[in-house]
Design a protein around this motif. Sequence first.
Motif, PDB file in Angstrom:
ATOM      1  N   MET A   1       0.854  -1.202   0.000  1.00 20.84           N
ATOM      2  CA  MET A   1       0.000   0.000   0.000  1.00 20.84           C
ATOM      3  C   MET A   1       0.887   1.247   0.000  1.00 20.84           C
ATOM      4  O   MET A   1       1.842   1.329   0.751  1.00 20.84           O
ATOM      5  N   THR A   2       0.604   2.172  -0.867  1.00 24.37           N
ATOM      6  CA  THR A   2       1.446   3.354  -0.948  1.00 24.37           C
ATOM      7  C   THR A   2       0.604   4.626  -0.882  1.00 24.37           C
ATOM      8  O   THR A   2       0.223   5.189  -1.897  1.00 24.37           O
ATOM      9  N   ALA A   3       0.328   5.030   0.320  1.00 18.83           N
ATOM     10  CA  ALA A   3      -0.408   6.284   0.498  1.00 18.83           C
ATOM     11  C   ALA A   3       0.496   7.459   0.138  1.00 18.83           C
ATOM     12  O   ALA A   3       1.710   7.408   0.316  1.00 18.83           O
ATOM     13  N   ASN A   4      -0.108   8.507  -0.419  1.00 17.54           N
ATOM     14  CA  ASN A   4       0.653   9.713  -0.778  1.00 17.54           C
ATOM     15  C   ASN A   4       0.870  10.634   0.406  1.00 17.54           C
ATOM     16  O   ASN A   4       1.603  11.606   0.300  1.00 17.54           O
ATOM     17  N   VAL A   5       0.168  10.357   1.497  1.00 16.66           N
ATOM     18  CA  VAL A   5       0.244  11.245   2.651  1.00 16.66           C
ATOM     19  C   VAL A   5       1.024  10.520   3.740  1.00 16.66           C
ATOM     20  O   VAL A   5       0.787   9.347   4.015  1.00 16.66           O
ATOM     21  N   LYS A   6       1.972  11.236   4.323  1.00 18.77           N
ATOM     22  CA  LYS A   6       2.794  10.619   5.372  1.00 18.77           C
ATOM     23  C   LYS A   6       2.178  10.847   6.748  1.00 18.77           C
ATOM     24  O   LYS A   6       1.728  11.955   7.073  1.00 18.77           O
ATOM     25  N   TYR A   7       2.224   9.789   7.528  1.00 15.56           N
ATOM     26  CA  TYR A   7       1.706   9.839   8.900  1.00 15.56           C
ATOM     27  C   TYR A   7       2.371  10.970   9.679  1.00 15.56           C
ATOM     28  O   TYR A   7       1.715  11.688  10.431  1.00 15.56           O
ATOM     29  N   ALA A   8       3.674  11.118   9.460  1.00 13.84           N
ATOM     30  CA  ALA A   8       4.419  12.138  10.210  1.00 13.84           C
ATOM     31  C   ALA A   8       4.004  13.551   9.832  1.00 13.84           C
ATOM     32  O   ALA A   8       4.228  14.497  10.589  1.00 13.84           O
ATOM     33  N   ASP A   9       3.391  13.690   8.640  1.00 10.16           N
ATOM     34  CA  ASP A   9       3.033  15.033   8.160  1.00 10.16           C
ATOM     35  C   ASP A   9       1.651  15.505   8.606  1.00 10.16           C
ATOM     36  O   ASP A   9       1.242  16.613   8.274  1.00 10.16           O
ATOM     37  N   VAL A  10       0.889  14.655   9.286  1.00 11.49           N
ATOM     38  CA  VAL A  10      -0.438  15.097   9.720  1.00 11.49           C
ATOM     39  C   VAL A  10      -0.524  15.117  11.245  1.00 11.49           C
ATOM     40  O   VAL A  10       0.190  14.368  11.923  1.00 11.49           O
ATOM     41  N   GLU A  11      -1.374  15.981  11.711  1.00 11.20           N
ATOM     42  CA  GLU A  11      -1.623  16.074  13.149  1.00 11.20           C
ATOM     43  C   GLU A  11      -3.127  16.002  13.365  1.00 11.20           C
ATOM     44  O   GLU A  11      -3.896  16.192  12.426  1.00 11.20           O
ATOM     45  N   VAL A  12      -3.507  15.789  14.614  1.00  9.31           N
ATOM     46  CA  VAL A  12      -4.927  15.896  14.942  1.00  9.31           C
ATOM     47  C   VAL A  12      -5.355  17.318  14.587  1.00  9.31           C
ATOM     48  O   VAL A  12      -4.696  18.277  14.981  1.00  9.31           O
ATOM     49  N   GLY A  13      -6.419  17.436  13.797  1.00 10.24           N
ATOM     50  CA  GLY A  13      -6.875  18.759  13.376  1.00 10.24           C
ATOM     51  C   GLY A  13      -6.458  19.136  11.966  1.00 10.24           C
ATOM     52  O   GLY A  13      -6.983  20.087  11.397  1.00 10.24           O
ATOM     53  N   THR A  14      -5.523  18.374  11.365  1.00 10.06           N
ATOM     54  CA  THR A  14      -5.133  18.653   9.976  1.00 10.06           C
ATOM     55  C   THR A  14      -6.369  18.574   9.084  1.00 10.06           C
ATOM     56  O   THR A  14      -7.099  17.576   9.112  1.00 10.06           O
ATOM     57  N   GLU A  15      -6.594  19.629   8.309  1.00 10.40           N
ATOM     58  CA  GLU A  15      -7.796  19.678   7.469  1.00 10.40           C
ATOM     59  C   GLU A  15      -7.493  19.230   6.045  1.00 10.40           C
ATOM     60  O   GLU A  15      -6.447  19.540   5.504  1.00 10.40           O
ATOM     61  N   ILE A  16      -8.458  18.514   5.478  1.00 13.17           N
ATOM     62  CA  ILE A  16      -8.379  18.134   4.066  1.00 13.17           C
ATOM     63  C   ILE A  16      -9.191  19.185   3.308  1.00 13.17           C
ATOM     64  O   ILE A  16     -10.304  19.513   3.740  1.00 13.17           O
ATOM     65  N   PRO A  17      -8.652  19.730   2.204  1.00 17.81           N
ATOM     66  CA  PRO A  17      -9.397  20.785   1.512  1.00 17.81           C
ATOM     67  C   PRO A  17     -10.821  20.350   1.140  1.00 17.81           C
ATOM     68  O   PRO A  17     -11.028  19.250   0.630  1.00 17.81           O
ATOM     69  N   ALA A  18     -11.785  21.206   1.416  1.00 14.28           N
ATOM     70  CA  ALA A  18     -13.196  20.908   1.123  1.00 14.28           C
ATOM     71  C   ALA A  18     -13.407  20.824  -0.384  1.00 14.28           C
ATOM     72  O   ALA A  18     -12.709  21.472  -1.165  1.00 14.28           O
ATOM     73  N   ARG A  19     -14.371  19.981  -0.777  1.00 14.46           N
ATOM     74  CA  ARG A  19     -14.689  19.857  -2.203  1.00 14.46           C
ATOM     75  C   ARG A  19     -16.196  19.817  -2.401  1.00 14.46           C
ATOM     76  O   ARG A  19     -16.944  19.431  -1.498  1.00 14.46           O
ATOM     77  N   THR A  20     -16.606  20.194  -3.587  1.00 11.77           N
ATOM     78  CA  THR A  20     -18.017  20.158  -3.938  1.00 11.77           C
ATOM     79  C   THR A  20     -18.215  19.170  -5.077  1.00 11.77           C
ATOM     80  O   THR A  20     -17.452  19.172  -6.051  1.00 11.77           O
ATOM     81  N   PHE A  21     -19.210  18.304  -4.931  1.00 14.58           N
ATOM     82  CA  PHE A  21     -19.521  17.311  -5.959  1.00 14.58           C
ATOM     83  C   PHE A  21     -20.941  17.562  -6.460  1.00 14.58           C
ATOM     84  O   PHE A  21     -21.848  17.770  -5.655  1.00 14.58           O
ATOM     85  N   ALA A  22     -21.105  17.532  -7.772  1.00 15.00           N
ATOM     86  CA  ALA A  22     -22.441  17.706  -8.354  1.00 15.00           C
ATOM     87  C   ALA A  22     -23.087  16.339  -8.538  1.00 15.00           C
ATOM     88  O   ALA A  22     -22.403  15.356  -8.832  1.00 15.00           O
ATOM     89  N   VAL A  23     -24.399  16.272  -8.324  1.00 15.49           N
ATOM     90  CA  VAL A  23     -25.121  15.015  -8.561  1.00 15.49           C
ATOM     91  C   VAL A  23     -26.427  15.326  -9.287  1.00 15.49           C
ATOM     92  O   VAL A  23     -27.188  16.208  -8.877  1.00 15.49           O
ATOM     93  N   ASP A  24     -26.647  14.626 -10.404  1.00 14.31           N
ATOM     94  CA  ASP A  24     -27.914  14.828 -11.116  1.00 14.31           C
ATOM     95  C   ASP A  24     -28.599  13.472 -11.347  1.00 14.31           C
ATOM     96  O   ASP A  24     -28.085  12.425 -10.955  1.00 14.31           O
ATOM     97  N   ARG A  25     -29.754  13.514 -11.966  1.00 11.07           N
ATOM     98  CA  ARG A  25     -30.544  12.293 -12.145  1.00 11.07           C
ATOM     99  C   ARG A  25     -29.781  11.236 -12.955  1.00 11.07           C
ATOM    100  O   ARG A  25     -29.892  10.037 -12.684  1.00 11.07           O
ATOM    101  N   ALA A  26     -29.022  11.681 -13.954  1.00  9.32           N
ATOM    102  CA  ALA A  26     -28.266  10.716 -14.768  1.00  9.32           C
ATOM    103  C   ALA A  26     -27.249   9.972 -13.904  1.00  9.32           C
ATOM    104  O   ALA A  26     -27.027   8.769 -14.083  1.00  9.32           O
ATOM    105  N   ASP A  27     -26.640  10.693 -12.947  1.00  7.42           N
ATOM    106  CA  ASP A  27     -25.696  10.027 -12.036  1.00  7.42           C
ATOM    107  C   ASP A  27     -26.395   8.925 -11.246  1.00  7.42           C
ATOM    108  O   ASP A  27     -25.834   7.853 -11.004  1.00  7.42           O
ATOM    109  N   LEU A  28     -27.635   9.208 -10.836  1.00  4.67           N
ATOM    110  CA  LEU A  28     -28.368   8.227 -10.019  1.00  4.67           C
ATOM    111  C   LEU A  28     -28.778   7.010 -10.844  1.00  4.67           C
ATOM    112  O   LEU A  28     -28.744   5.879 -10.355  1.00  4.67           O
ATOM    113  N   VAL A  29     -29.150   7.253 -12.090  1.00  2.00           N
ATOM    114  CA  VAL A  29     -29.514   6.136 -12.974  1.00  2.00           C
ATOM    115  C   VAL A  29     -28.290   5.254 -13.214  1.00  2.00           C
ATOM    116  O   VAL A  29     -28.352   4.026 -13.137  1.00  2.00           O
TER     117      VAL A  29
END
Lengths: 141, 145
Positions: free
Chosen positions: A1-29
């Motif tokens: 397993m090769t995660a791109n994020v290092k354990y040593a580089d994160v702390e409690v409280g480290t935020e992941i940038p927020a993202r917005t995802f669009a969903v429409d009826r075609a996605d549900l079908v």
Amino acid sequence: MTANVKYADVEVGTEIPARTFAVDRADLVRYAGASGDFNPIHWRESVAKAVGLPNVIAHGMYTMAQGGRYVTDWVGDPGAVVDYGVRFSSPVVVPDEGGATLEISGKVEKKLDDNKVVVALTARSEGQKVLTRAKAVVKLA
Amino acid sequence: MALNRDYIGRTFPPSEPYEVSRVKIREFADAIGDDNPIYRDQEAAKAAGHPDVIAPPTFPIVVSLLSPALEDPGLGLNFSMVVHGEQRFEYTRPLRAGDVITCVTTITEIKSLAGNEKMSVETDIKTVEGEPVCKTHNVIVERGA
């Protein structure tokens, strides 16, 4: 397993940038076809309304999958996700015109042994929390 | 309608073996809008340390929906009133193309909650060779009529 994020580089409280995802009826079908969940409340407005829903709603699992994608895009290797759980608190209502949006944010809530961290996720649609207790345990590099 | 409490604790026979294919993984990844190469490209998967392409974390819903448990007429579940309450996937290792898996489902709890029926289901997903892959925890809610 090769995660791109290092354990040593994160702390409690480290935020992941927020993202917005669009969903429409075609996605549900498309999701209905791929997952095998053909419940008509996810694609037929008349059925959704007849059972007391405001309109067609997204599959909870579709919303959960977007949260999963948010985490796996951050970590790089989806195999790094060892545990992922959510509670569906409110449906994502998907109108015929324009669809809906999902806003997902997350942060490191806890550091565990063995390079694992707990990521707590927040998912909203139209201002409503659609997932609660959404947590992923991810094994970092 | 009240669910049949006799089903609490019941474990259902293993599902028919399901072969996880690269094509199905890609179809599922497309459906969730996820272009991660580790779902599509064997070389990318190998570079990340996997023997073959792996499935997205929520993919096992495809197989757990095939469980005979929910369709057992004796349970009395009315699917048109069902909403998903909770879902969790607990992995021993990633699910990957080439795995042939079976699911063993157990109904762990049924209770009334504010006029609704709440049922908890656990599914143990193993390869046909007996290697544990994933355990899923699923809560469904049948809304009161």
